[in-house]
Design a protein around this motif. Structure first.
Motif, PDB file in Angstrom:
ATOM      1  N   LEU A  27       9.637  -0.525   4.077  1.00  0.00           N
ATOM      2  CA  LEU A  27       9.377   0.711   3.352  1.00  0.00           C
ATOM      3  C   LEU A  27      10.010   0.629   1.973  1.00  0.00           C
ATOM      4  O   LEU A  27      11.156   0.211   1.827  1.00  0.00           O
ATOM      5  CB  LEU A  27       9.938   1.905   4.121  1.00  0.00           C
ATOM      6  CG  LEU A  27       9.323   2.173   5.500  1.00  0.00           C
ATOM      7  CD1 LEU A  27      10.024   3.348   6.163  1.00  0.00           C
ATOM      8  CD2 LEU A  27       7.819   2.430   5.402  1.00  0.00           C
ATOM      9  N   LEU A  28       9.258   1.034   0.967  1.00  0.00           N
ATOM     10  CA  LEU A  28       9.716   0.955  -0.417  1.00  0.00           C
ATOM     11  C   LEU A  28       9.828   2.362  -1.005  1.00  0.00           C
ATOM     12  O   LEU A  28       8.955   3.202  -0.781  1.00  0.00           O
ATOM     13  CB  LEU A  28       8.734   0.120  -1.247  1.00  0.00           C
ATOM     14  CG  LEU A  28       8.441  -1.289  -0.723  1.00  0.00           C
ATOM     15  CD1 LEU A  28       7.310  -1.927  -1.521  1.00  0.00           C
ATOM     16  CD2 LEU A  28       9.685  -2.151  -0.781  1.00  0.00           C
ATOM     17  N   THR A  29      10.907   2.581  -1.746  1.00  0.00           N
ATOM     18  CA  THR A  29      11.142   3.871  -2.403  1.00  0.00           C
ATOM     19  C   THR A  29      11.022   5.022  -1.398  1.00  0.00           C
ATOM     20  O   THR A  29      10.256   5.977  -1.576  1.00  0.00           O
ATOM     21  CB  THR A  29      10.172   4.080  -3.591  1.00  0.00           C
ATOM     22  OG1 THR A  29      10.069   2.871  -4.351  1.00  0.00           O
ATOM     23  CG2 THR A  29      10.670   5.175  -4.516  1.00  0.00           C
ATOM     24  N   GLY A  30      11.764   4.883  -0.314  1.00  0.00           N
ATOM     25  CA  GLY A  30      11.807   5.946   0.682  1.00  0.00           C
ATOM     26  C   GLY A  30      10.545   6.122   1.488  1.00  0.00           C
ATOM     27  O   GLY A  30      10.353   7.153   2.121  1.00  0.00           O
ATOM     28  N   GLY A  31       9.667   5.121   1.464  1.00  0.00           N
ATOM     29  CA  GLY A  31       8.434   5.209   2.225  1.00  0.00           C
ATOM     30  C   GLY A  31       7.234   5.643   1.406  1.00  0.00           C
ATOM     31  O   GLY A  31       6.137   5.812   1.950  1.00  0.00           O
ATOM     32  N   ILE A  32       7.389   5.812   0.094  1.00  0.00           N
ATOM     33  CA  ILE A  32       6.242   6.132  -0.749  1.00  0.00           C
ATOM     34  C   ILE A  32       5.233   4.990  -0.695  1.00  0.00           C
ATOM     35  O   ILE A  32       4.020   5.202  -0.733  1.00  0.00           O
ATOM     36  CB  ILE A  32       6.691   6.406  -2.205  1.00  0.00           C
ATOM     37  CG1 ILE A  32       7.494   7.712  -2.254  1.00  0.00           C
ATOM     38  CG2 ILE A  32       5.498   6.463  -3.150  1.00  0.00           C
ATOM     39  CD1 ILE A  32       8.076   8.020  -3.610  1.00  0.00           C
ATOM     40  N   ALA A  33       5.746   3.773  -0.581  1.00  0.00           N
ATOM     41  CA  ALA A  33       4.889   2.599  -0.397  1.00  0.00           C
ATOM     42  C   ALA A  33       5.471   1.764   0.738  1.00  0.00           C
ATOM     43  O   ALA A  33       6.615   1.970   1.171  1.00  0.00           O
ATOM     44  CB  ALA A  33       4.802   1.782  -1.679  1.00  0.00           C
ATOM     45  N   GLU A  43       0.837  -1.199   0.000  1.00  0.00           N
ATOM     46  CA  GLU A  43       0.000   0.000   0.000  1.00  0.00           C
ATOM     47  C   GLU A  43       0.871   1.249   0.000  1.00  0.00           C
ATOM     48  O   GLU A  43       2.028   1.222   0.425  1.00  0.00           O
ATOM     49  CB  GLU A  43      -0.897  -0.016   1.242  1.00  0.00           C
ATOM     50  CG  GLU A  43      -1.963   1.059   1.296  1.00  0.00           C
ATOM     51  CD  GLU A  43      -2.806   1.131   0.036  1.00  0.00           C
ATOM     52  OE1 GLU A  43      -2.433   1.936  -0.840  1.00  0.00           O
ATOM     53  OE2 GLU A  43      -3.809   0.403  -0.062  1.00  0.00           O
ATOM     54  N   PHE A  44       0.302   2.338  -0.494  1.00  0.00           N
ATOM     55  CA  PHE A  44       0.983   3.624  -0.376  1.00  0.00           C
ATOM     56  C   PHE A  44       1.151   3.976   1.093  1.00  0.00           C
ATOM     57  O   PHE A  44       0.351   3.584   1.941  1.00  0.00           O
ATOM     58  CB  PHE A  44       0.187   4.724  -1.076  1.00  0.00           C
ATOM     59  CG  PHE A  44       0.234   4.653  -2.571  1.00  0.00           C
ATOM     60  CD1 PHE A  44       1.413   4.890  -3.249  1.00  0.00           C
ATOM     61  CD2 PHE A  44      -0.904   4.343  -3.298  1.00  0.00           C
ATOM     62  CE1 PHE A  44       1.471   4.817  -4.630  1.00  0.00           C
ATOM     63  CE2 PHE A  44      -0.868   4.265  -4.673  1.00  0.00           C
ATOM     64  CZ  PHE A  44       0.320   4.509  -5.345  1.00  0.00           C
ATOM     65  N   SER A  45       2.230   4.712   1.389  1.00  0.00           N
ATOM     66  CA  SER A  45       2.502   5.069   2.771  1.00  0.00           C
ATOM     67  C   SER A  45       2.946   6.527   2.818  1.00  0.00           C
ATOM     68  O   SER A  45       2.543   7.335   1.968  1.00  0.00           O
ATOM     69  CB  SER A  45       3.555   4.127   3.359  1.00  0.00           C
ATOM     70  OG  SER A  45       3.661   4.291   4.751  1.00  0.00           O
ATOM     71  N   HIS A  46       3.763   6.848   3.790  1.00  0.00           N
ATOM     72  CA  HIS A  46       4.170   8.232   4.025  1.00  0.00           C
ATOM     73  C   HIS A  46       5.688   8.347   3.882  1.00  0.00           C
ATOM     74  O   HIS A  46       6.427   7.760   4.678  1.00  0.00           O
ATOM     75  CB  HIS A  46       3.722   8.676   5.415  1.00  0.00           C
ATOM     76  CG  HIS A  46       2.236   8.592   5.590  1.00  0.00           C
ATOM     77  ND1 HIS A  46       1.395   9.637   5.311  1.00  0.00           N
ATOM     78  CD2 HIS A  46       1.434   7.563   5.985  1.00  0.00           C
ATOM     79  CE1 HIS A  46       0.148   9.271   5.538  1.00  0.00           C
ATOM     80  NE2 HIS A  46       0.145   8.021   5.944  1.00  0.00           N
ATOM     81  N   PRO A  47       6.166   9.075   2.866  1.00  0.00           N
ATOM     82  CA  PRO A  47       7.608   9.185   2.629  1.00  0.00           C
ATOM     83  C   PRO A  47       8.361   9.691   3.852  1.00  0.00           C
ATOM     84  O   PRO A  47       7.865  10.536   4.599  1.00  0.00           O
ATOM     85  CB  PRO A  47       7.705  10.178   1.471  1.00  0.00           C
ATOM     86  CG  PRO A  47       6.377  10.111   0.804  1.00  0.00           C
ATOM     87  CD  PRO A  47       5.390   9.842   1.890  1.00  0.00           C
ATOM     88  N   ARG A  48       9.559   9.169   4.037  1.00  0.00           N
ATOM     89  CA  ARG A  48      10.415   9.605   5.132  1.00  0.00           C
ATOM     90  C   ARG A  48      11.453  10.593   4.582  1.00  0.00           C
ATOM     91  O   ARG A  48      11.965  10.437   3.482  1.00  0.00           O
ATOM     92  CB  ARG A  48      11.109   8.393   5.761  1.00  0.00           C
ATOM     93  CG  ARG A  48      10.149   7.264   6.145  1.00  0.00           C
ATOM     94  CD  ARG A  48       9.112   7.703   7.165  1.00  0.00           C
ATOM     95  NE  ARG A  48       8.032   6.753   7.349  1.00  0.00           N
ATOM     96  CZ  ARG A  48       7.989   5.832   8.304  1.00  0.00           C
ATOM     97  NH1 ARG A  48       8.998   5.720   9.150  1.00  0.00           N
ATOM     98  NH2 ARG A  48       6.958   5.033   8.405  1.00  0.00           N
ATOM     99  N   GLY A  49      11.775  11.567   5.350  1.00  0.00           N
ATOM    100  CA  GLY A  49      12.746  12.562   4.912  1.00  0.00           C
ATOM    101  C   GLY A  49      12.050  13.792   4.354  1.00  0.00           C
ATOM    102  O   GLY A  49      11.134  13.679   3.527  1.00  0.00           O
ATOM    103  N   ARG A  50      12.462  14.964   4.808  1.00  0.00           N
ATOM    104  CA  ARG A  50      11.776  16.208   4.456  1.00  0.00           C
ATOM    105  C   ARG A  50      11.787  16.475   2.962  1.00  0.00           C
ATOM    106  O   ARG A  50      10.777  16.877   2.372  1.00  0.00           O
ATOM    107  CB  ARG A  50      12.425  17.372   5.198  1.00  0.00           C
ATOM    108  CG  ARG A  50      11.702  18.710   5.002  1.00  0.00           C
ATOM    109  CD  ARG A  50      12.263  19.771   5.907  1.00  0.00           C
ATOM    110  NE  ARG A  50      13.686  19.997   5.626  1.00  0.00           N
ATOM    111  CZ  ARG A  50      14.445  20.828   6.340  1.00  0.00           C
ATOM    112  NH1 ARG A  50      13.942  21.458   7.383  1.00  0.00           N
ATOM    113  NH2 ARG A  50      15.719  21.009   6.015  1.00  0.00           N
TER     114      ARG A  50
END
Length: 249
Positions: free
Chosen positions: A225-231, A158-165
């Motif tokens: 976390l995938l692709t920096g937390g996008i998913a 599922e989509f998630s919340h990216p990490r890093g500003r």
């Protein structure tokens, strides 16, 4: 109770019907937009899902069900090298029609919250980018647990919340401005692609979803976390019979 809250809806029934109609409207261009808007990164995410399921997929006696299967991309990926029996389920008829046109069979038209399948009948369940759209997340997890055999695996991509500003800012700009504009231009449905970023924003963080899975009776819950937390890819197994006593599930 937590679940998706599309615009103009005030209860789970309205939310489910809104999602069903929305996906029906975008079904003809759904695959094109998926790959275009994700820059084909979604293919790599599905590969990670398949890797986690490999031990089950290699078993001839296993039954795997892909929930909210849409146009069948996950089903095609799972079946490519699988010995297991694999089925797909979705409550959006136009999506299933598109899946059939791609040669996907063994499809069931049903709501993921009310699956017409027996208790303890599946060795693994997958749901890719569909869990976020359920009208009741807790009810969904309970239904998945009912369907799984003791020790059976649940995998939620599922989509998630990216990490890093920096990544959060870039993803916010893309999802709130570019994605709705491109999605509307290609699909003709601006509402659907305004809903997408808003539904991701409201969706629980990866840590919270893992906690919800544990409360629902899944053990060995973990996420990647995938692709920096996008998913994010969450996996867990149904706690064996007899181990729920005193846990309040």
């Amino acid at each position: 109770m937590t679940g998706t809250t599309p615009p103009g809806t005030s209860n789970p029934w309205q939310a489910a019907r809104w999602v069903q109609q929305m996906f029906g409207a975008v079904a003809p261009k759904y695959d094109l937009l998926n790959h275009l808007l994700s820059f084909n990164v979604d293919r790599n995410w599905r590969k990670r899902l398949k890797l986690h399921l490999r031990p089950v997929l290699e078993r001839q006696d296993a039954c795997v069900v892909d929930l909210c299967c849409g146009t069948g991309d996950v089903l095609l990926a799972l079946r490519a090298e699988a010995s297991a029996q694999i089925f797909g389920a979705d409550f959006c008829h136009p999506m299933l029609t598109a899946a059939q046109a791609k040669g996907v069979h063994r499809l069931i038209e049903c709501d993921a919250l009310e699956l017409p399948l027996a208790d303890n009948s599946a060795d693994a369940l997958t749901i890719a980018f569909g869990f976020r759209n359920l009208a009741d997340y807790e009810a969904g997890l309970r239904e998945f647990r009912r369907l799984l055999k003791p020790g059976g695996m649940l995998a939620i991509l599922e989509f998630s919340h990216p990490r890093g500003r920096l990544l959060r800012s870039a993803f916010g700009f893309y999802s709130n401005l570019l994605l709705p504009a491109i999605g509307a231009a290609v699909s003709g449905s601006s509402e659907a692609y305004r809903y997408l970023p808003e539904s991701v924003r409201k969706f629980p963080r990866a840590e919270k979803l893992a906690e919800m899975m544990a409360v629902a009776g899944f053990e060995s819950v973990s996420f990647e976390l995938l692709t920096g937390g996008i998913a994010a890819l969450h996996v867990g197994s149904k706690r064996p019979v007899g181990e729920d006593a005193g846990r309040g599930f």
